[in-house]
Design a protein around this motif. Structure first.
Motif, PDB file in Angstrom:
ATOM      1  N   PHE A  71     -15.707  55.139 -21.918  1.00 52.04           N
ATOM      2  CA  PHE A  71     -15.172  55.079 -23.282  1.00 52.04           C
ATOM      3  C   PHE A  71     -14.773  53.632 -23.393  1.00 52.04           C
ATOM      4  O   PHE A  71     -15.737  53.023 -24.437  1.00 52.04           O
ATOM      5  CB  PHE A  71     -14.211  55.649 -23.667  1.00 52.04           C
ATOM      6  N   GLY A  72     -14.866  52.342 -22.491  1.00 54.38           N
ATOM      7  CA  GLY A  72     -14.503  51.193 -23.023  1.00 54.38           C
ATOM      8  C   GLY A  72     -16.087  50.364 -23.378  1.00 54.38           C
ATOM      9  O   GLY A  72     -15.882  50.087 -23.831  1.00 54.38           O
ATOM     10  N   ALA A  73     -17.020  50.537 -21.899  1.00 53.09           N
ATOM     11  CA  ALA A  73     -18.244  50.650 -21.866  1.00 53.09           C
ATOM     12  C   ALA A  73     -18.831  50.643 -23.315  1.00 53.09           C
ATOM     13  O   ALA A  73     -19.421  50.132 -23.935  1.00 53.09           O
ATOM     14  CB  ALA A  73     -18.690  51.076 -20.742  1.00 53.09           C
ATOM     15  N   ALA A  74     -18.579  52.453 -23.629  1.00 53.82           N
ATOM     16  CA  ALA A  74     -19.234  52.690 -25.094  1.00 53.82           C
ATOM     17  C   ALA A  74     -19.034  51.974 -26.260  1.00 53.82           C
ATOM     18  O   ALA A  74     -20.238  51.653 -26.862  1.00 53.82           O
ATOM     19  CB  ALA A  74     -19.564  54.267 -25.089  1.00 53.82           C
ATOM     20  N   MET A  75     -17.469  51.682 -25.957  1.00 50.18           N
ATOM     21  CA  MET A  75     -17.376  51.465 -27.167  1.00 50.18           C
ATOM     22  C   MET A  75     -18.401  50.446 -27.557  1.00 50.18           C
ATOM     23  O   MET A  75     -18.432  49.570 -28.641  1.00 50.18           O
ATOM     24  CB  MET A  75     -15.594  51.993 -27.405  1.00 50.18           C
ATOM     25  N   LEU A  76     -17.457  49.654 -26.093  1.00 52.96           N
ATOM     26  CA  LEU A  76     -18.274  47.863 -26.292  1.00 52.96           C
ATOM     27  C   LEU A  76     -20.147  47.718 -26.810  1.00 52.96           C
ATOM     28  O   LEU A  76     -20.915  46.613 -27.692  1.00 52.96           O
ATOM     29  CB  LEU A  76     -18.127  46.542 -24.965  1.00 52.96           C
ATOM     30  N   ALA A  77     -20.677  48.885 -26.181  1.00 53.68           N
ATOM     31  CA  ALA A  77     -22.003  48.574 -26.442  1.00 53.68           C
ATOM     32  C   ALA A  77     -22.590  49.257 -27.651  1.00 53.68           C
ATOM     33  O   ALA A  77     -23.384  48.622 -28.682  1.00 53.68           O
ATOM     34  CB  ALA A  77     -22.863  49.775 -25.390  1.00 53.68           C
ATOM     35  N   ALA A  78     -21.481  49.770 -28.672  1.00 51.60           N
ATOM     36  CA  ALA A  78     -21.968  50.371 -29.976  1.00 51.60           C
ATOM     37  C   ALA A  78     -21.354  49.347 -30.532  1.00 51.60           C
ATOM     38  O   ALA A  78     -21.942  49.168 -31.788  1.00 51.60           O
ATOM     39  CB  ALA A  78     -21.203  51.799 -29.863  1.00 51.60           C
ATOM     40  N   LEU A  79     -20.437  48.513 -30.393  1.00 50.99           N
ATOM     41  CA  LEU A  79     -19.877  47.523 -31.042  1.00 50.99           C
ATOM     42  C   LEU A  79     -20.891  46.424 -31.251  1.00 50.99           C
ATOM     43  O   LEU A  79     -21.604  45.634 -32.554  1.00 50.99           O
ATOM     44  CB  LEU A  79     -18.451  46.598 -30.241  1.00 50.99           C
ATOM     45  N   TRP A  80     -21.757  46.010 -29.538  1.00 51.57           N
ATOM     46  CA  TRP A  80     -22.455  45.156 -29.836  1.00 51.57           C
ATOM     47  C   TRP A  80     -23.722  45.727 -30.809  1.00 51.57           C
ATOM     48  O   TRP A  80     -24.363  44.312 -31.513  1.00 51.57           O
ATOM     49  CB  TRP A  80     -23.282  44.875 -28.711  1.00 51.57           C
ATOM     50  N   LEU A  81     -24.155  46.747 -30.784  1.00 49.00           N
ATOM     51  CA  LEU A  81     -25.326  47.150 -31.221  1.00 49.00           C
ATOM     52  C   LEU A  81     -24.987  47.329 -32.413  1.00 49.00           C
ATOM     53  O   LEU A  81     -25.920  46.694 -33.815  1.00 49.00           O
ATOM     54  CB  LEU A  81     -25.837  48.920 -31.117  1.00 49.00           C
ATOM     55  N   GLY A  82     -23.895  47.720 -33.362  1.00 50.24           N
ATOM     56  CA  GLY A  82     -24.225  47.755 -34.639  1.00 50.24           C
ATOM     57  C   GLY A  82     -23.583  45.847 -35.306  1.00 50.24           C
ATOM     58  O   GLY A  82     -24.342  45.233 -36.646  1.00 50.24           O
ATOM     59  N   PHE A  83     -23.408  44.855 -34.550  1.00 49.20           N
ATOM     60  CA  PHE A  83     -23.643  43.491 -34.694  1.00 49.20           C
ATOM     61  C   PHE A  83     -24.654  43.154 -34.796  1.00 49.20           C
ATOM     62  O   PHE A  83     -24.935  42.807 -35.810  1.00 49.20           O
ATOM     63  CB  PHE A  83     -22.042  42.854 -34.032  1.00 49.20           C
ATOM     64  N   ARG A  84     -25.820  43.557 -34.201  1.00 46.70           N
ATOM     65  CA  ARG A  84     -26.828  42.542 -34.370  1.00 46.70           C
ATOM     66  C   ARG A  84     -27.480  43.752 -35.057  1.00 46.70           C
ATOM     67  O   ARG A  84     -28.408  43.098 -35.576  1.00 46.70           O
ATOM     68  CB  ARG A  84     -27.710  43.625 -32.633  1.00 46.70           C
ATOM     69  N   CYS A  85     -27.131  44.931 -35.883  1.00 46.91           N
ATOM     70  CA  CYS A  85     -28.003  45.684 -36.284  1.00 46.91           C
ATOM     71  C   CYS A  85     -27.474  45.029 -37.776  1.00 46.91           C
ATOM     72  O   CYS A  85     -28.403  44.761 -38.466  1.00 46.91           O
ATOM     73  CB  CYS A  85     -28.104  47.217 -36.714  1.00 46.91           C
ATOM     74  N   GLN A  86     -26.335  44.216 -38.095  1.00 44.47           N
ATOM     75  CA  GLN A  86     -25.377  43.840 -39.248  1.00 44.47           C
ATOM     76  C   GLN A  86     -26.354  42.441 -38.818  1.00 44.47           C
ATOM     77  O   GLN A  86     -27.129  41.887 -40.616  1.00 44.47           O
ATOM     78  CB  GLN A  86     -23.987  44.199 -38.828  1.00 44.47           C
ATOM     79  N   ALA A  87     -26.497  42.163 -37.696  1.00 43.09           N
ATOM     80  CA  ALA A  87     -26.571  40.493 -38.350  1.00 43.09           C
ATOM     81  C   ALA A  87     -29.065  40.938 -38.488  1.00 43.09           C
ATOM     82  O   ALA A  87     -29.197  39.784 -39.654  1.00 43.09           O
ATOM     83  CB  ALA A  87     -26.833  39.804 -36.763  1.00 43.09           C
ATOM     84  N   TRP A  88     -29.464  41.530 -38.306  1.00 46.37           N
ATOM     85  CA  TRP A  88     -30.708  41.625 -38.469  1.00 46.37           C
ATOM     86  C   TRP A  88     -30.575  42.193 -40.153  1.00 46.37           C
ATOM     87  O   TRP A  88     -32.146  41.472 -40.960  1.00 46.37           O
ATOM     88  CB  TRP A  88     -31.237  42.735 -37.562  1.00 46.37           C
ATOM     89  N   GLN A  89     -29.807  43.181 -40.323  1.00 50.83           N
ATOM     90  CA  GLN A  89     -30.401  43.596 -42.138  1.00 50.83           C
ATOM     91  C   GLN A  89     -30.043  42.210 -42.636  1.00 50.83           C
ATOM     92  O   GLN A  89     -30.656  41.864 -43.960  1.00 50.83           O
ATOM     93  CB  GLN A  89     -29.201  44.281 -42.395  1.00 50.83           C
ATOM     94  N   THR A  90     -29.090  41.109 -42.549  1.00 46.53           N
ATOM     95  CA  THR A  90     -28.485  40.287 -43.473  1.00 46.53           C
ATOM     96  C   THR A  90     -29.656  39.385 -43.112  1.00 46.53           C
ATOM     97  O   THR A  90     -30.022  38.922 -44.188  1.00 46.53           O
ATOM     98  CB  THR A  90     -27.150  39.644 -43.236  1.00 46.53           C
ATOM     99  N   ALA A  91     -29.804  39.100 -42.484  1.00 45.84           N
ATOM    100  CA  ALA A  91     -31.414  38.215 -42.061  1.00 45.84           C
ATOM    101  C   ALA A  91     -32.780  38.261 -42.618  1.00 45.84           C
ATOM    102  O   ALA A  91     -33.173  37.882 -43.440  1.00 45.84           O
ATOM    103  CB  ALA A  91     -31.718  37.516 -40.718  1.00 45.84           C
ATOM    104  N   ARG A  92     -32.608  39.609 -43.152  1.00 44.70           N
ATOM    105  CA  ARG A  92     -33.646  40.784 -43.395  1.00 44.70           C
ATOM    106  C   ARG A  92     -34.092  40.755 -45.235  1.00 44.70           C
ATOM    107  O   ARG A  92     -34.320  40.250 -45.613  1.00 44.70           O
ATOM    108  CB  ARG A  92     -34.005  41.773 -43.106  1.00 44.70           C
ATOM    109  N   SER A  93     -32.563  40.770 -45.420  1.00 48.68           N
ATOM    110  CA  SER A  93     -32.259  40.754 -46.687  1.00 48.68           C
ATOM    111  C   SER A  93     -32.182  39.451 -47.716  1.00 48.68           C
ATOM    112  O   SER A  93     -32.373  38.652 -49.030  1.00 48.68           O
ATOM    113  CB  SER A  93     -30.920  41.590 -47.211  1.00 48.68           C
ATOM    114  N   ALA A  94     -32.321  37.990 -46.690  1.00 50.10           N
ATOM    115  CA  ALA A  94     -31.956  36.809 -47.218  1.00 50.10           C
ATOM    116  C   ALA A  94     -33.494  36.368 -47.006  1.00 50.10           C
ATOM    117  O   ALA A  94     -33.274  34.898 -48.131  1.00 50.10           O
ATOM    118  CB  ALA A  94     -30.753  35.421 -46.045  1.00 50.10           C
ATOM    119  N   ALA A  95     -34.476  36.074 -45.925  1.00 49.07           N
ATOM    120  CA  ALA A  95     -36.008  36.464 -46.429  1.00 49.07           C
ATOM    121  C   ALA A  95     -36.108  36.820 -47.342  1.00 49.07           C
ATOM    122  O   ALA A  95     -35.966  37.256 -48.313  1.00 49.07           O
ATOM    123  CB  ALA A  95     -36.441  36.931 -44.789  1.00 49.07           C
TER     124      ALA A  95
END
Length: 64
Positions: A40-64
């Protein structure tokens, strides 16, 4: 609206399939040596990492 519906669907699915609350699963299960706590801990860390990466990608895409 689509992002909200997708987020609500994922939250509902996670609530139905989760092993319990994060405190109970990670702390109590980890102290008891349960394998499910580590999975559960490993899955939660992986989901958090993926969520933060998606959020950063979306922010960079909307800023461009």
């Amino acid at each position: 609206a689509l992002r909200g519906i997708a987020g609500g669907t994922l939250l509902g699915w996670g609530a139905m399939t989760g092993l319990g609350c994060t405190i109970g699963t990670l702390l109590s299960g980890g102290m008891a040596g349960a394998l499910s706590a580590w999975v559960f801990g490993a899955a939660m860390l992986a989901a958090l990492w993926l969520g933060f990466r998606c959020q950063a990608w979306q922010t960079a895409r909307s800023a461009a």
